[in-house]
Motif scaffolding. Structure first.
Motif, PDB file in Angstrom:
ATOM      1  N   TRP A 177       0.826  -1.207   0.000  1.00 20.79           N
ATOM      2  CA  TRP A 177       0.000   0.000   0.000  1.00 20.79           C
ATOM      3  C   TRP A 177       0.864   1.261   0.000  1.00 20.79           C
ATOM      4  N   ALA A 216      -0.679  -3.533  -7.137  1.00 22.52           N
ATOM      5  CA  ALA A 216      -2.043  -3.971  -6.833  1.00 22.52           C
ATOM      6  C   ALA A 216      -2.294  -5.380  -7.384  1.00 22.52           C
ATOM      7  N   TYR A 246      -8.358  -6.062  -4.945  1.00 26.22           N
ATOM      8  CA  TYR A 246      -7.051  -5.690  -5.493  1.00 26.22           C
ATOM      9  C   TYR A 246      -7.061  -5.744  -7.018  1.00 26.22           C
TER      10      TYR A 246
END
Length: 527
Positions: free
Chosen positions: A444, A463, A492
């Motif tokens: 992240w 991601a 995701y």
């Protein structure tokens, strides 16, 4: 300057202060693991102080030798003084091995010797996994934004290296405050102490004296003796055989060792941010090999390049401080002095040094990343807060059961989870964030930093990697498993698709150019 022509000085005045800080860091880890093994898992002192501690000392000595050589090479290549990477038992991984590998074996068999054998078997195989990180480590370091790597370290520093020792200080304020104020004065404020005594040494002395005066410390020679480090081939093989007979333990072992080699990568990045450049692959191989050597000589616990290099560099250390630790820890282990020190030095007296390491890492990160990337650093820290909460909730449930509480629902049961939600405690969400917290924080942090820079394809790549890992149970799951496409993993995938597709069709000036160094376009007034 020609490579190899620089005369690197192994020792400097700063090494003396840095030695006491790193020695205390390693000492606290060894004291904690020895206490848990002896009093929680009922391992006899002969195993704890005769095998585990000497084995850990051999691993530390082997790793220190390599890191001194790497420091000499780095100094020769760059033509200036460098600080060697600190090295020792990995604190977060130590607890995973204690309660994720050794503990379950002991609780299911009540056999502390078998628990130790499985521990060293897991350590040896885990060292192989950690060393294999060298294959992808350099590439990962190249593509991962610094904010993601350092941010997830800051999360560990904040909750486990800083907050937990700080709580220990407040549990024993007479001892802890006496040591803490000296650390703040001499190591954080960098003011001179009488006779130039290192702050770490004086803090230990003052804290121990206070503890002796109020009866919270003792002078005991129990456990002092001669414990030569010996290889334990038969026990190691027995432990490995038990692991293969119970492959579910690999579900704990493999993810935590992935964490360990990423921790090494992050710590190398932390050193680079402070100005010292080391080859990440060599460091990952060293950490894996050191773990394997330690396991062969009786220690289950993985070793790693430590968090905190910027703190030691700030002290002006070269390599002398890790050389000192690499000599004193093995001598203390072989002659049983660690048992003596465990009785003598209270944890509250040593805890302020760990608080200082946490403060230094977070402060250095704030100076090492762009101001705009502090948002990425912050989000990378957050999963570790969830990990901390889940660990403490588990401790609370264990305490309730230990004190005879009746009809206590197990943590994670639907009824208890619903009740926690009604009280504002989002257990399910924190649990998902806690599982693979270091990877989640790194991912992240990398996504946010890449979005800030307008590098949408890189953000999409992270991601998508998170989608793969979540579907396999590497993150947001307690176990590895065949691909499963749940809400988190598909989330995701949707995020990755958005990051790839949306910028293609959104050609307005609000999108930041991906070229390095271009300024962010400013919105028109009123937009």
């Amino acid at each position: 300057m020609r490579v190899g022509s620089y005369d690197y000085k192994l020792f400097s005045r700063g090494d003396f202060s840095a030695f006491w800080a790193l020695f205390t860091d390693n000492l606290v880890n060894l004291m904690v693991l020895a206490g848990i093994c002896q009093f929680v898992f009922q391992m006899p002192a002969e195993i704890v102080y005769g095998r585990i501690i000497p084995g850990a000392a051999v691993a530390i000595l082997a790793g220190v030798a390599v890191y001194v050589l790497l420091a000499k090479r780095a100094a020769a290549e760059h033509g200036r003084e460098v600080t060697a990477l600190p090295y020792g038992i990995s604190t977060p991984v130590m607890f995973v091995y204690l309660f994720g590998v050794i503990g379950p074996i002991y609780w299911s068999t009540n056999d502390p010797v078998l628990a130790w054998q499985v521990g060293i078997g897991a350590g040896f195989l885990g060292g192989i996994v950690a060393a294999l990180g060298a294959i992808i480590g350099p590439w990962l370091k190249k593509v991962t934004p610094r904010a993601g790597m350092l941010g997830t370290l800051c999360g560990i520093a904040l909750v486990f290296i800083g907050s937990v020792p700080l709580a220990t200080i407040f549990e024993n304020p007479f001892i802890g405050f006496a040591s803490m104020i000296i650390i703040l004065w001499g190591m954080v404020g960098r003011f001179r102490l009488p006779f130039n005594i290192p702050a770490g040494l004086l803090a230990l002395i003052i804290g121990t004296v206070v503890a002796l005066l109020i009866g919270q410390s003792s002078i005991s020679f129990e456990g002092v003796g001669f414990y030569p480090p010996l290889p334990y081939f038969g026990d190691l093989i027995a432990g490995i055989q038990h692991l293969f007979a119970n492959p579910e333990l690999f579900l704990v072992l493999v993810p935590v060792q992935i964490y360990n080699f990423i921790e090494t990568m992050n710590n190398v990045e932390s050193a680079e941010a402070a100005g010292d450049h080391y080859p990440v692959a060599a460091c990952q191989i060293t950490d894996g090999a050191g773990t394997m050597v330690g396991a062969l000589f009786g220690s289950p616990f993985p070793t790693t390049a430590y968090i905190g290099h910027p703190a030691y560099k700030r002290m002006g250390a070269h390599s002398g401080y890790i050389i000192g630790v690499g000599l004193i820890i093995p001598l203390a282990a072989m002659f049983g002095f660690l048992a003596f020190l465990s009785n003598l030095i209270p944890v509250a007296a040593a805890a302020p040094v760990l608080v200082f390491v946490a403060l230094s890492l977070i402060t250095n990160t704030a100076h090492a990343v762009k101001v705009e990337h502090m948002a990425a650093v912050t989000i990378a820290m957050m999963p570790h807060v969830s990990a901390f909460l889940v660990v403490k909730w588990g401790s609370l449930m264990g305490a309730l059961n230990a004190t005879g509480a009746q009809d206590v629902l197990p943590l994670g049961s639907p009824e208890l989870t619903a009740a926690l939600m009604q009280q504002g405690a989002h257990y399910a969400g924190h649990l998902a964030l806690s599982q693979g917290a270091i990877l989640t924080g790194l991912i992240w942090g990398a996504i946010v930093a890449s979005v800030i820079d307008g590098k949408f394809r890189i953000a999409a790549g992270f991601a998508f990697a998170a989608f793969v890992m979540a579907s396999l149970g590497v993150i947001h799951s307690a176990t590895l498993h065949l691909p499963e496409f749940g809400a988190v993993s598909l989330g995701y995938l949707i995020a990755a698709a958005f990051l790839v597709i949306y910028p293609i069709f959104h050609k307005e000036e609000a999108i930041v150019p991906e070229a390095e160094g271009l300024p962010r376009p400013q919105a028109a007034p009123g937009e």
